[in-house]
Motif scaffolding. Structure first.
Motif, short mmCIF file in Angstrom:
data_model
loop_
_atom_site.label_atom_id
_atom_site.label_comp_id
_atom_site.label_asym_id
_atom_site.label_seq_id
_atom_site.Cartn_x
_atom_site.Cartn_y
_atom_site.Cartn_z
N GLU A 159 -7.81 -7.95 -15.00
CA GLU A 159 -7.40 -8.74 -14.97
C GLU A 159 -5.71 -8.36 -15.73
N LEU B 185 -2.36 -6.70 -13.36
CA LEU B 185 -1.30 -6.46 -13.61
C LEU B 185 -0.77 -4.82 -13.38
N SER B 186 -1.62 -4.07 -13.10
CA SER B 186 -0.82 -2.77 -12.51
C SER B 186 0.20 -2.61 -11.67
N TYR C 215 3.05 -5.15 -11.53
CA TYR C 215 3.06 -5.47 -11.68
C TYR C 215 5.19 -4.82 -12.51
#
Length: 189
Positions: A148, A152-153, A155
């Motif tokens: 998870e 998100l990296s 983003y």
């Protein structure tokens, strides 16, 4: 005075940039044309008119096998990026590359923003690399949480690249001009 860039800095910069682009391509392909559902649909369609139709689960399993080598490149590139960032850190410690110091009181607001954006970028990259390596090699009970965070990296990476390119374009049309050529040939010493 215009900033010059050492050969080591430039090689690391461009190698890191190319590696990031290749990593983004693997993510893009995994989430678009080579998504398991898209590939499974193609496989299912192909086999539906044969004497061996495949179920949805069989098609997804085959799709995962088809795209596995491409995804393996994502992992290899992650290892390359780990090596490049360790090299960047080592060359900084050895003073072959200057550190981005946002605490320098003589910096303008624009320069502080630039320096802080690099600091935030390196922290985010460290988190991405840490979560990626531990997803592959760490305890399996943490894989879900690590995945998870790792996902998100994307983003931070895409906006950072846009900000970086926007800053370069702004610099090229204002001051200091010539940043692109200095990142290629080093600039004045």
């Amino acid at each position: 005075m215009e900033q010059s860039y050492s050969r080591i800095y430039r090689i690391l910069h461009w190698t890191i940039a190319i590696t990031f682009i290749l990593i983004i391509i693997t993510i893009f392909l995994r989430n678009t044309w080579l998504s398991k559902d898209n590939l499974a649909g193609i496989v299912e369609n192909y086999f539906k008119d044969t004497d061996r139709p495949l179920s949805k689960d069989q098609s997804i399993a085959l799709a995962k096998q088809i795209r596995a080598p491409m995804w393996q490149w994502h992992i290899y590139l992650g290892y390359v990026l780990i090596g490049l960032f360790w090299s960047r850190f080592i060359f900084t410690v050895l003073r072959k590359i200057r550190i981005q110091n946002p605490f320098n009181k003589t910096l303008s607001t624009k320069e502080k923003f630039q320096k802080w954006s690099f600091v935030v970028f390196y922290i985010c990259v460290a988190i991405s690399l840490f979560t990626g390596i531990f997803m592959e090699n760490g305890p399996k009970e943490f894989k879900g949480l690590l995945k998870e965070i790792h996902v998100l990296s994307l983003y931070y990476l895409i906006p950072y690249i846009a900000l970086h390119i926007g800053g370069i374009l702004m610099a090229e049309f204002t001051n200091p001009k010539g940043i692109v050529s200095r990142m290629i040939n080093g600039g004045s010493k």
